[in-house]
Design an enzyme around this catalytic site. Structure first.
Site, PDB file in Angstrom:
ATOM      1  N   ARG A  26       0.848  -1.205   0.000  1.00  5.43           N
ATOM      2  CA  ARG A  26       0.000   0.000   0.000  1.00  5.43           C
ATOM      3  C   ARG A  26       0.882   1.254   0.000  1.00  5.43           C
ATOM      4  O   ARG A  26       0.599   2.227  -0.695  1.00  5.43           O
ATOM      5  CB  ARG A  26      -0.887   0.014   1.252  1.00  5.43           C
ATOM      6  CG  ARG A  26      -1.939  -1.051   1.228  1.00  5.43           C
ATOM      7  CD  ARG A  26      -2.647  -1.157   2.576  1.00  5.43           C
ATOM      8  NE  ARG A  26      -3.630  -2.215   2.519  1.00  5.43           N
ATOM      9  CZ  ARG A  26      -3.906  -3.043   3.502  1.00  5.43           C
ATOM     10  NH1 ARG A  26      -3.274  -2.938   4.658  1.00  5.43           N
ATOM     11  NH2 ARG A  26      -4.817  -3.977   3.351  1.00  5.43           N
ATOM     12  N   PHE A  39     -11.319  -4.102  -5.708  1.00  3.90           N
ATOM     13  CA  PHE A  39     -11.299  -5.040  -4.577  1.00  3.90           C
ATOM     14  C   PHE A  39     -10.714  -4.291  -3.371  1.00  3.90           C
ATOM     15  O   PHE A  39      -9.752  -4.720  -2.748  1.00  3.90           O
ATOM     16  CB  PHE A  39     -10.470  -6.298  -4.892  1.00  3.90           C
ATOM     17  CG  PHE A  39     -10.850  -6.977  -6.181  1.00  3.90           C
ATOM     18  CD1 PHE A  39     -11.914  -7.874  -6.225  1.00  3.90           C
ATOM     19  CD2 PHE A  39     -10.152  -6.717  -7.356  1.00  3.90           C
ATOM     20  CE1 PHE A  39     -12.260  -8.504  -7.421  1.00  3.90           C
ATOM     21  CE2 PHE A  39     -10.496  -7.335  -8.549  1.00  3.90           C
ATOM     22  CZ  PHE A  39     -11.548  -8.227  -8.594  1.00  3.90           C
ATOM     23  N   ASP A  92     -15.786  -2.436  -4.472  1.00  5.63           N
ATOM     24  CA  ASP A  92     -15.808  -3.725  -3.765  1.00  5.63           C
ATOM     25  C   ASP A  92     -17.250  -4.223  -3.746  1.00  5.63           C
ATOM     26  O   ASP A  92     -18.190  -3.421  -3.713  1.00  5.63           O
ATOM     27  CB  ASP A  92     -15.280  -3.591  -2.334  1.00  5.63           C
ATOM     28  CG  ASP A  92     -14.838  -4.927  -1.760  1.00  5.63           C
ATOM     29  OD1 ASP A  92     -13.618  -5.198  -1.698  1.00  5.63           O
ATOM     30  OD2 ASP A  92     -15.720  -5.736  -1.381  1.00  5.63           O
ATOM     31  N   SER A  93     -17.414  -5.546  -3.751  1.00  5.02           N
ATOM     32  CA  SER A  93     -18.768  -6.093  -3.771  1.00  5.02           C
ATOM     33  C   SER A  93     -19.394  -6.138  -2.378  1.00  5.02           C
ATOM     34  O   SER A  93     -20.595  -6.333  -2.243  1.00  5.02           O
ATOM     35  CB  SER A  93     -18.754  -7.499  -4.386  1.00  5.02           C
ATOM     36  OG  SER A  93     -17.843  -8.311  -3.687  1.00  5.02           O
ATOM     37  N   ASP A 134      -6.586  -6.116  -6.582  1.00  8.85           N
ATOM     38  CA  ASP A 134      -6.207  -7.004  -5.468  1.00  8.85           C
ATOM     39  C   ASP A 134      -7.329  -8.017  -5.238  1.00  8.85           C
ATOM     40  O   ASP A 134      -8.006  -7.983  -4.199  1.00  8.85           O
ATOM     41  CB  ASP A 134      -5.940  -6.153  -4.207  1.00  8.85           C
ATOM     42  CG  ASP A 134      -5.411  -6.978  -3.057  1.00  8.85           C
ATOM     43  OD1 ASP A 134      -4.890  -8.084  -3.303  1.00  8.85           O
ATOM     44  OD2 ASP A 134      -5.507  -6.520  -1.902  1.00  8.85           O
ATOM     45  N   CYS A 187      -3.083 -13.561  -4.717  1.00  7.46           N
ATOM     46  CA  CYS A 187      -2.809 -14.185  -3.416  1.00  7.46           C
ATOM     47  C   CYS A 187      -3.051 -15.687  -3.498  1.00  7.46           C
ATOM     48  O   CYS A 187      -3.274 -16.345  -2.495  1.00  7.46           O
ATOM     49  CB  CYS A 187      -3.630 -13.528  -2.313  1.00  7.46           C
ATOM     50  SG  CYS A 187      -5.397 -13.623  -2.581  1.00  7.46           S
TER      51      CYS A 187
HETATM   52  N1  SAH Z   1      -7.250  -4.531  -1.291  1.00 12.13           N
HETATM   53  C1  SAH Z   1      -7.859  -4.864  -0.022  1.00 12.13           C
HETATM   54  C2  SAH Z   1      -8.006  -6.354   0.198  1.00 12.13           C
HETATM   55  C3  SAH Z   1      -8.765  -7.076  -0.886  1.00 12.13           C
HETATM   56  S1  SAH Z   1      -9.406  -8.598  -0.390  1.00 12.13           S
HETATM   57  C4  SAH Z   1      -7.095  -4.208   1.097  1.00 12.13           C
HETATM   58  O1  SAH Z   1      -6.067  -3.538   0.838  1.00 12.13           O
HETATM   59  O2  SAH Z   1      -7.493  -4.340   2.244  1.00 12.13           O
HETATM   60  C5  SAH Z   1     -10.511  -8.943  -1.681  1.00 12.13           C
HETATM   61  C6  SAH Z   1     -11.756  -8.099  -1.693  1.00 12.13           C
HETATM   62  O3  SAH Z   1     -12.450  -8.424  -2.898  1.00 12.13           O
HETATM   63  C7  SAH Z   1     -12.758  -8.320  -0.592  1.00 12.13           C
HETATM   64  O4  SAH Z   1     -13.028  -7.088   0.031  1.00 12.13           O
HETATM   65  C8  SAH Z   1     -14.051  -8.827  -1.286  1.00 12.13           C
HETATM   66  O5  SAH Z   1     -15.224  -8.283  -0.723  1.00 12.13           O
HETATM   67  C9  SAH Z   1     -13.847  -8.320  -2.674  1.00 12.13           C
HETATM   68  N2  SAH Z   1     -14.464  -9.065  -3.780  1.00 12.13           N
HETATM   69  C10 SAH Z   1     -14.463 -10.392  -4.005  1.00 12.13           C
HETATM   70  N3  SAH Z   1     -15.005 -10.663  -5.209  1.00 12.13           N
HETATM   71  C11 SAH Z   1     -15.350  -9.472  -5.759  1.00 12.13           C
HETATM   72  C12 SAH Z   1     -15.933  -9.070  -6.989  1.00 12.13           C
HETATM   73  N4  SAH Z   1     -16.256  -9.972  -7.914  1.00 12.13           N
HETATM   74  N5  SAH Z   1     -16.126  -7.770  -7.229  1.00 12.13           N
HETATM   75  C13 SAH Z   1     -15.802  -6.849  -6.292  1.00 12.13           C
HETATM   76  N6  SAH Z   1     -15.229  -7.164  -5.124  1.00 12.13           N
HETATM   77  C14 SAH Z   1     -15.012  -8.450  -4.846  1.00 12.13           C
END
Ligand code: SAH
Length: 395
Positions: free
Chosen positions: A211, A227, A249-250, A299, A339
């Site tokens: 980050r 995400f 984010d979803s 991410d 990941c």
């Molecule tokens: N970048 C974040 C961590 C990401 S974890 C950080 O720095 O904290 C992955 C994230 O993807 C989760 O918050 C989950 O809710 C989201 N997610 C999973 N599938 C998704 C999709 N199809 N569209 C949008 N968000 C999604």
């Protein structure tokens, strides 16, 4: 103690100190160990090899703990391992800019099946092996002795526990219920964490360094954080002078918490847009609208839970990255992560090359991201390396 006899020709990994013995490598079990018991692993010639946790429900039938026959794996052994892992995080925590991190990372910290995350004065624990489950009273006692936490909450992951034939419970292991919202600090940015309801154990502390690295490029730039969860990349970028950040984010709870985190850090909400949506859909919407960005962060969650899922996952990663590349201004930056443990850096670069070709773009890899120091990779356990990323300049 019960002896487990290894098949002939299966010694190599054990000698190389890999901590897993698969059930197929076992010739014979001399007796009836209960799941979670500590057993002796013996080679086909009858020589001692190591001590480990036994579990006949798991594909990994023995999780090795100690290779020195003279060392007794008793309560003190576990206390020592906990203390060593906690001490190894002291530099990270000593600067005062961060009070949340992973204190114990399972096999990589020589404690198979135990994950402990620190959220200021609270701890979230995941117990993923039956052997570790039996040791939990000792582990909790040692954590109390070392850290005196206000609460220790069990956030064990259901699917991992199923592999070991264990039930799932989210319970308070010590202290009070964790509050609905725990305020933590990472890179001098404040986050509200909901330990009980949040994803993972509440926060993705494995992206702490990344980050900061991405934010260093964000001054005066526009950014799309895909995400975003509760805003790790978003908050760092705004803090570092990004002109406008859009987070997607979803999860409704993630987006709601992200908005609170913007306020908590006294960042300018006018520079921020939060969209609760599916990223794949939203990227297409942006494309149709003609939206563009200087920096895009991708991410996503783990697309390849196993090696067998890698081909399908690679196609999903490719498509996602291709869409993002189409939204970047010329010379813009794509910070893209995987990941999935099954995806190695070489394959990930291949996926990006493939995405660039399909998008009709040229890509330079300008930085390789990895997991931070509190998620160590043990040299004898490459499986512990799961987070990788590429900073790409896209033309
Ligand atoms: N970048 C974040 C961590 C990401 S974890 C950080 O720095 O904290 C992955 C994230 O993807 C989760 O918050 C989950 O809710 C989201 N997610 C999973 N599938 C998704 C999709 N199809 N569209 C949008 N968000 C999604």
């Amino acid at each position: 103690m019960i002896d487990i006899i290894l098949n002939k020709g299966k010694e190599k990994a054990v000698l190389h100190r890999h901590p897993w013995v698969f059930s197929g490598a076992i010739a014979n079990v001399k007796g009836k160990p209960a799941n979670g018991d500590i057993v002796r692993l013996i080679n086909a010639k009858g020589d001692f090899m190591a001590y480990g946790f036994y579990n006949d429900q798991s594909r990994v039938a023995v999780r090795l703990l100690e290779w020195d026959e003279e060392v007794i794996v008793d309560e003190q052994w576990f206390r020592d391992k906990v203390a060593v892992a906690v001490a190894a995080r002291s530099e990270l925590l000593s600067s005062g800019s961060t009070n949340t991190c992973r204190l114990i990372f399972s096999e990589s910290d020589y404690l198979p099946g135990l994950i402990v995350d620190k959220y200021a004065d609270h701890l979230a624990v995941q117990v993923l092996t039956s052997g570790m489950e039996k040791m939990m009273p000792v582990i909790i006692d040692e954590l109390k002795r070392l850290l005196n936490p206000k609460s220790v909450f069990d956030k064990s992951d259901a699917s991992s526990r199923q592999h070991e034939g264990m039930e799932t419970e989210n319970v308070v292991l010590c202290g009070d219920n964790p509050p609905d919202s725990v305020e933590v600090k990472e890179n001098n940015i404040i986050y509200n964490i909901n330990i009980a309801e949040g994803q993972k154990s509440g926060f993705y502390c494995d992206q702490r360094d990344n980050r900061e690295i991405v934010a260093a490029y964000a001054k005066g730039k526009t950014m799309l954080d895909c995400f975003s969860y509760t805003g790790g990349f978003t908050l760092n970028a705004l803090h570092n002078g990004a002109t406008a950040v859009t987070s997607v984010d979803s999860s409704a709870l993630a987006i709601e918490t992200l908005k609170e985190n913007i306020k908590l850090n006294k960042l300018d909400a006018k520079k921020h847009t939060a969209i609760q949506s599916d990223v794949n859909k939203q990227l297409r919407v942006f494309k149709d609208e003609g939206a563009t960005f200087d920096i895009i962060v991708l991410d996503p969650p783990k697309y390849a839970p196993s090696r067998s899922a890698l081909d399908r996952a690679s196609r999903a990663y490719k498509d996602l990255n291709r869409l993002a590349m189409l939204l970047l201004n010329k010379g813009g930056l794509l910070a893209t992560y995987s990941c999935s443990g099954a995806m190695n850096m070489e394959t990930f670069k291949q996926v990006l090359a493939w995405a660039a070709l399909d998008a009709g773009k040229q890509v330079q890899f300008i930085y390789q991201f990895c997991q931070p120091e509190d998620h160590p990779v043990r040299s004898s356990f490459p499986e512990g390396e799961y987070l990788k990323g590429l900073l790409c300049r896209v033309f």
